[in-house]
Design a protein around this motif. Structure first.
Motif, PDB file in Angstrom:
ATOM      1  N   ASP A   1      -1.690  -2.682  57.023  1.00 50.24           N
ATOM      2  CA  ASP A   1      -0.662  -1.780  57.331  1.00 50.24           C
ATOM      3  C   ASP A   1      -0.743  -1.459  58.832  1.00 50.24           C
ATOM      4  O   ASP A   1       0.101  -0.518  59.408  1.00 50.24           O
ATOM      5  CB  ASP A   1      -0.904  -0.453  56.714  1.00 50.24           C
ATOM      6  N   GLY A   2      -1.583  -2.342  59.572  1.00 52.28           N
ATOM      7  CA  GLY A   2      -1.645  -2.203  61.045  1.00 52.28           C
ATOM      8  C   GLY A   2      -2.511  -1.120  61.749  1.00 52.28           C
ATOM      9  O   GLY A   2      -2.095  -0.578  62.967  1.00 52.28           O
ATOM     10  N   GLU A   3      -3.252  -0.556  60.845  1.00 57.17           N
ATOM     11  CA  GLU A   3      -4.205   0.535  61.494  1.00 57.17           C
ATOM     12  C   GLU A   3      -5.555  -0.134  61.635  1.00 57.17           C
ATOM     13  O   GLU A   3      -6.324  -0.864  60.542  1.00 57.17           O
ATOM     14  CB  GLU A   3      -4.221   1.515  60.686  1.00 57.17           C
ATOM     15  N   ALA A   4      -6.143   0.292  62.709  1.00 56.50           N
ATOM     16  CA  ALA A   4      -7.557  -0.136  63.138  1.00 56.50           C
ATOM     17  C   ALA A   4      -8.819   0.620  62.197  1.00 56.50           C
ATOM     18  O   ALA A   4      -8.279   1.808  61.828  1.00 56.50           O
ATOM     19  CB  ALA A   4      -7.911   0.015  64.588  1.00 56.50           C
ATOM     20  N   SER A   5      -9.484   0.188  61.896  1.00 58.55           N
ATOM     21  CA  SER A   5     -10.765   0.604  61.153  1.00 58.55           C
ATOM     22  C   SER A   5     -11.301   2.027  62.128  1.00 58.55           C
ATOM     23  O   SER A   5     -11.417   1.927  63.207  1.00 58.55           O
ATOM     24  CB  SER A   5     -12.131  -0.091  61.139  1.00 58.55           C
ATOM     25  N   GLU A   6     -11.580   3.056  61.476  1.00 55.99           N
ATOM     26  CA  GLU A   6     -11.939   4.374  61.984  1.00 55.99           C
ATOM     27  C   GLU A   6     -13.473   4.638  61.780  1.00 55.99           C
ATOM     28  O   GLU A   6     -13.749   5.907  61.866  1.00 55.99           O
ATOM     29  CB  GLU A   6     -11.127   5.593  61.798  1.00 55.99           C
TER      30      GLU A   6
END
Ligand SMILES: [Cu+2]
Length: 127
Positions: A73-78
């Motif tokens: 979904d286009g989110e980087a690992s936090e």
């Protein structure tokens, strides 16, 4: 929520003793006005130069700022998240938050979907 607000306010009131760090959010980049910071209380003053929303997520990670895993979904690992300044719109609006930093490698990202991949990341060290 009242307790959380009180804690956040407590952070803010200690700003005079904190190191100041300037962050500029743009579409699509993040600039930090110094490459390394001293351990302790650091107040990030984040200015959104763009007229769209950006956010600032602070991670403590050994990963290079441009090598974080990105989900479908286009989110980087936090992983290693320390905290964040929630998304806000500019142009030229500044939001500030103080974090307690220990020595190590840190990454600042904007994790609104797709923004990380378009270049909104910067790394820095704390000594
Ligand atoms: Cu963004």
């Amino acid at each position: 929520m009242l307790v959380v607000a009180a804690l956040l306010n407590g952070c803010g009131s200690g700003a005079s003793a904190a190191t100041q760090a300037g962050v500029t959010l743009n579409s699509f980049s993040i600039k930090l006005d110094q490459a390394s910071l001293p351990a302790g209380m650091v107040r990030f003053n984040a200015t959104n130069a763009a007229n769209v929303k950006h956010e600032l997520v602070l991670l403590r990670t050994d990963a290079p700022d441009d090598k974080l895993p990105v989900s479908a979904d286009g989110e980087a690992s936090e992983n290693g998240k320390v905290g964040e300044i929630e998304e806000f719109a500019g142009p030229n609006v500044t939001r500030s938050h103080t974090f307690a930093l220990t020595s190590g490698h840190y990454v600042l990202i904007c994790n609104i979907s797709g923004h990380y991949q378009q270049g909104m990341h910067v790394g820095f060290s704390v000594q």
